[in-house]
Every structure is written in structure tokens, then in C-alpha cells.
Design a protein around this motif. Sequence first.
Motif, PDB file in Angstrom:
ATOM      1  N   HIS A 251       0.041   2.259 -13.480  1.00  0.00           N
ATOM      2  CA  HIS A 251       0.899   2.865 -12.459  1.00  0.00           C
ATOM      3  C   HIS A 251       0.746   2.115 -11.145  1.00  0.00           C
ATOM      4  CE1 HIS A 251       0.938   5.918  -9.043  1.00  0.00           C
ATOM      5  NE2 HIS A 251       2.208   5.715  -9.335  1.00  0.00           N
ATOM      6  N   ILE A 252       1.883   1.752 -10.540  1.00  0.00           N
ATOM      7  CA  ILE A 252       1.855   1.059  -9.260  1.00  0.00           C
ATOM      8  C   ILE A 252       1.739   2.107  -8.152  1.00  0.00           C
ATOM      9  CG2 ILE A 252       2.959  -0.606  -7.749  1.00  0.00           C
ATOM     10  CD1 ILE A 252       2.126  -1.632 -10.564  1.00  0.00           C
ATOM     11  N   SER A 253       0.547   2.199  -7.588  1.00  0.00           N
ATOM     12  CA  SER A 253       0.283   3.150  -6.516  1.00  0.00           C
ATOM     13  C   SER A 253       0.355   2.421  -5.173  1.00  0.00           C
ATOM     14  CB  SER A 253      -1.061   3.828  -6.737  1.00  0.00           C
ATOM     15  OG  SER A 253      -1.248   4.901  -5.828  1.00  0.00           O
ATOM     16  N   SER A 254      -0.232   2.998  -4.138  1.00  0.00           N
ATOM     17  CA  SER A 254      -0.018   2.475  -2.794  1.00  0.00           C
ATOM     18  C   SER A 254      -1.176   2.828  -1.879  1.00  0.00           C
ATOM     19  CB  SER A 254       1.275   3.067  -2.219  1.00  0.00           C
ATOM     20  OG  SER A 254       1.395   2.817  -0.832  1.00  0.00           O
ATOM     21  N   GLU A 255      -1.371   1.987  -0.854  1.00  0.00           N
ATOM     22  CA  GLU A 255      -2.357   2.299   0.178  1.00  0.00           C
ATOM     23  C   GLU A 255      -1.937   3.502   1.004  1.00  0.00           C
ATOM     24  OE1 GLU A 255       0.456   1.150   3.123  1.00  0.00           O
ATOM     25  OE2 GLU A 255       0.135   0.408   1.083  1.00  0.00           O
ATOM     26  N   GLU A 256      -0.690   3.954   0.861  1.00  0.00           N
ATOM     27  CA  GLU A 256      -0.229   5.127   1.598  1.00  0.00           C
ATOM     28  C   GLU A 256      -0.966   6.398   1.191  1.00  0.00           C
ATOM     29  OE1 GLU A 256       1.840   5.600   4.114  1.00  0.00           O
ATOM     30  OE2 GLU A 256       2.410   3.499   4.344  1.00  0.00           O
ATOM     31  N   ILE A 257      -1.640   6.390   0.046  1.00  0.00           N
ATOM     32  CA  ILE A 257      -2.378   7.594  -0.349  1.00  0.00           C
ATOM     33  C   ILE A 257      -3.529   7.899   0.608  1.00  0.00           C
ATOM     34  CG2 ILE A 257      -1.824   7.208  -2.787  1.00  0.00           C
ATOM     35  CD1 ILE A 257      -4.827   6.504  -3.165  1.00  0.00           C
ATOM     36  N   TYR A 258      -4.001   6.900   1.355  1.00  0.00           N
ATOM     37  CA  TYR A 258      -5.178   7.084   2.204  1.00  0.00           C
ATOM     38  C   TYR A 258      -4.852   7.697   3.562  1.00  0.00           C
ATOM     39  CZ  TYR A 258      -7.472   3.921  -1.108  1.00  0.00           C
ATOM     40  OH  TYR A 258      -7.989   3.339  -2.243  1.00  0.00           O
ATOM     41  N   GLY A 259      -3.587   7.664   3.974  1.00  0.00           N
ATOM     42  CA  GLY A 259      -3.298   8.052   5.344  1.00  0.00           C
ATOM     43  C   GLY A 259      -3.930   7.072   6.305  1.00  0.00           C
TER      44      GLY A 259
ATOM     45  N   ALA B 166      -7.285  13.721 -19.545  1.00  0.00           N
ATOM     46  CA  ALA B 166      -8.131  14.821 -20.020  1.00  0.00           C
ATOM     47  C   ALA B 166      -7.486  15.592 -21.161  1.00  0.00           C
ATOM     48  CB  ALA B 166      -8.444  15.762 -18.856  1.00  0.00           C
ATOM     49  N   THR B 167      -6.171  15.801 -21.107  1.00  0.00           N
ATOM     50  CA  THR B 167      -5.517  16.662 -22.086  1.00  0.00           C
ATOM     51  C   THR B 167      -4.929  15.922 -23.282  1.00  0.00           C
ATOM     52  OG1 THR B 167      -3.450  16.555 -20.802  1.00  0.00           O
ATOM     53  CG2 THR B 167      -4.951  18.405 -20.356  1.00  0.00           C
ATOM     54  N   HIS B 168      -4.584  14.627 -23.103  1.00  0.00           N
ATOM     55  CA  HIS B 168      -3.935  13.878 -24.180  1.00  0.00           C
ATOM     56  C   HIS B 168      -4.609  12.544 -24.497  1.00  0.00           C
ATOM     57  CE1 HIS B 168      -0.729  16.635 -22.817  1.00  0.00           C
ATOM     58  NE2 HIS B 168      -0.276  16.556 -24.057  1.00  0.00           N
ATOM     59  N   GLY B 169      -5.664  12.213 -23.783  1.00  0.00           N
ATOM     60  CA  GLY B 169      -6.366  10.966 -24.055  1.00  0.00           C
ATOM     61  C   GLY B 169      -5.641   9.719 -23.595  1.00  0.00           C
ATOM     62  N   LEU B 170      -4.693   9.852 -22.663  1.00  0.00           N
ATOM     63  CA  LEU B 170      -3.992   8.673 -22.172  1.00  0.00           C
ATOM     64  C   LEU B 170      -4.889   7.870 -21.235  1.00  0.00           C
ATOM     65  CD1 LEU B 170      -0.357   9.910 -21.438  1.00  0.00           C
ATOM     66  CD2 LEU B 170      -1.401   9.216 -23.604  1.00  0.00           C
ATOM     67  N   ASP B 171      -4.638   6.591 -21.186  1.00  0.00           N
ATOM     68  CA  ASP B 171      -5.411   5.669 -20.346  1.00  0.00           C
ATOM     69  C   ASP B 171      -4.534   5.279 -19.163  1.00  0.00           C
ATOM     70  OD1 ASP B 171      -7.435   3.962 -19.517  1.00  0.00           O
ATOM     71  OD2 ASP B 171      -6.746   2.308 -20.767  1.00  0.00           O
ATOM     72  N   CYS B 172      -4.626   6.049 -18.083  1.00  0.00           N
ATOM     73  CA  CYS B 172      -3.763   5.859 -16.920  1.00  0.00           C
ATOM     74  C   CYS B 172      -4.539   5.140 -15.819  1.00  0.00           C
ATOM     75  CB  CYS B 172      -3.254   7.207 -16.409  1.00  0.00           C
ATOM     76  SG  CYS B 172      -2.285   8.114 -17.651  1.00  0.00           S
ATOM     77  N   ILE B 173      -4.097   3.944 -15.486  1.00  0.00           N
ATOM     78  CA  ILE B 173      -4.777   3.083 -14.519  1.00  0.00           C
ATOM     79  C   ILE B 173      -3.871   2.913 -13.303  1.00  0.00           C
ATOM     80  CG2 ILE B 173      -5.808   0.821 -14.129  1.00  0.00           C
ATOM     81  CD1 ILE B 173      -7.236   2.559 -16.256  1.00  0.00           C
ATOM     82  N   ASP B 174      -4.434   3.146 -12.120  1.00  0.00           N
ATOM     83  CA  ASP B 174      -3.677   3.069 -10.875  1.00  0.00           C
ATOM     84  C   ASP B 174      -3.996   1.772 -10.139  1.00  0.00           C
ATOM     85  OD1 ASP B 174      -2.508   5.785 -10.979  1.00  0.00           O
ATOM     86  OD2 ASP B 174      -4.605   6.398 -10.851  1.00  0.00           O
ATOM     87  N   ILE B 175      -2.950   1.007  -9.853  1.00  0.00           N
ATOM     88  CA  ILE B 175      -3.081  -0.220  -9.072  1.00  0.00           C
ATOM     89  C   ILE B 175      -2.554   0.070  -7.668  1.00  0.00           C
ATOM     90  CG2 ILE B 175      -2.343  -2.618  -8.824  1.00  0.00           C
ATOM     91  CD1 ILE B 175      -4.307  -2.137 -11.105  1.00  0.00           C
TER      92      ILE B 175
END
Length: 325
Positions: A118-126, A161-170
Motif C-alpha cells: 500500500h502506498i502510504s504517505s508522510e501525511e499520517i504523521y501530521g 489479524a483476521t484473514h492472514g493478509l500480508d499488508c505492507i505500507d510504503i
Amino acid sequence: MSGILVTGAGGFLGGALTRALLARGDAVVDLEAGDRRGLDALAARAPLLAVEAADICDGEAVDAILARHRPRAVVHCAAIVGVVASLEAPARLLRVNIEGTANLLEAMARHGTRRMIHISSEEIYGAFQAERIDEEHPVAPLYAYGVSKAAVEQLGRSYRATHGLDCIDIRTSWVYGPGFPRDRVPVNLVRAAARGEALHLPCGAESRIDHTYLDDAVAGVIGALDLAEHPFDAYHVASDSAPSLAEIAAILRELAPGADLSVGPGEYRHAGRIPMPRKGALSCARAADAFGYRPRFDIRAGLAATLEAERRAFDNAREGALQHG
């Protein structure tokens, strides 16, 4: 299962990732709700590329695409992006970014696709609490875009946790390069220099931002995609530096002698009106240790590469206009 599904593939980063994956021989499925003309043209000469037209908020359509192609992994770029969009249409932004991701995760769980980058962002930090931060920095987004990215990160942890998916945040920061589609620093300054036009930004000289060159962002995402086992679920993929806008303007004046560029004093404002919280450099040590990510483009190299490409595009457009004039 084979192939990579890229959502938002008609966008700036999604398109670059598609081309990079095809170049190394991956089969790619591109999901795009908007303008697909460029993708269709690429698919006509790239037999490993399939293009699917779907709105990520249409859960049935997303499910059908996953059922049909059964990709081994997803690179999730689809989103409404940016702080300005956060204020102009926050409800739509939250729906696309969060509900759309939930549809994607549900389809992945149902059809056996285990990994999502998943393409995330530095905006999560405020507001940054230091000049250089790592991934343990507190998450306190100020605008709806950052809120949506933080929510998607947590949603991925829920599906782990619920489905065992491997979700990686960049977590990227202000990715830029040739062809960037919005009027934002530093590319607006680069384009003015390439065209010999004056550009004087009213404020922002002191603001320091980690600007990430497109090729580095692509390399980091693919590095994360290829790693078999991740020790963490979130990584910075950026430049590991934070030049000020005044420094960027000065570099461009050196690269393009005679360029009439300046940035006024004070802190940067999105669209000239929305205050930007304090930012800085993103430490990329975690990504370096995990999958060998190291940015190849410092700000000077990235600006130089963008300037060369923008000059070439401007010259080609001018020649084309003269031939058809």
C-alpha cells in the motif's frame, strides 16, 4: 496464481510501477477508473499487460477482477491524493481511499491473494517532532488525506489479524519527477525553468520537505514487493533528506542559468492558502536493512533529471506546434 495487480495504474506512480514491472517480465493487471488511453496504448504493445476499467468503490467489480486474474500480489496506488483534496471534497476522498481499500482487501481474502503493498504517505504523521524521523514517530494526521492513509494502514493490520493478509505500507513523501500531473513544488519550479518563464512563489522558503524522485519510489516499492518475509509492516521510501524550498530554487538557478525563480519567506501553504505542518526528512534505515533500499537521487540529481526531461518535452511540443501551425 501469477502476476501483479496495480490499482490506480493511470496515475503518476502507478504508471511508473506498471512500466517497471513489465520491463522485468512480470505479468501485470492494471485497474484504473479514470483516463485509460495511455494504459490501453501500452497494452497494445505489451502482451503481459491487461487493463481493467473499474471504480475501486464498486465492490462487485473489484471482486470480479480478483476472481478472474487471481494475482499473486497487489500494489495499491489508487487514491484521491493531497491536502487540497482533503478540504475540497473530504467525504469523497475518505470513501475512495478507505471504502475502496476495504473492497480490495475483501476480494483479496476471498480469492487467495495474500500480499498488498500500500502506498502510504508522510501525511499520517501530521507535524514532525524532529528534523528527521523514523517509522516509530507518533501518527497524528492533520488533514483528511493523512487520516485516510492512517486508517488504511490500520485496516491492513486488521486484515492481517483476521484473514492472514500480508499488508505492507510504503510511506513516501512528495514523490516528483518528469510528467508529474499537478501544480506543486518542486516540479512547477522545474517547468518554469525549462520554459524560460518566471515563477515567484509567495511563501515557503524556510519549509523543509523530503522530496522523493520517482525512480527511487518505484525501486523501493518493488524491493518491498519482492521481499519474502517482512520484519515490519511499514517503511519509509524517500530521499532521507529535507532541503528547503529556498535551497531548491537556488539549485535550479544553478542548473538553469538565468532562470527567474524565487520563493518568498515563511512556511509553505498548499494552493497558497492551506498551512503545511512542519515536515522534515524520513529516515530510510529500516528499508535499507530489510530490502536494501537506498535512494539514488539526491535533490540535485532529481531536479537535474526532471529539468532535462521537461526541457525535452517542451521542445518537442513547440516543434510539433510549429509543424502543425
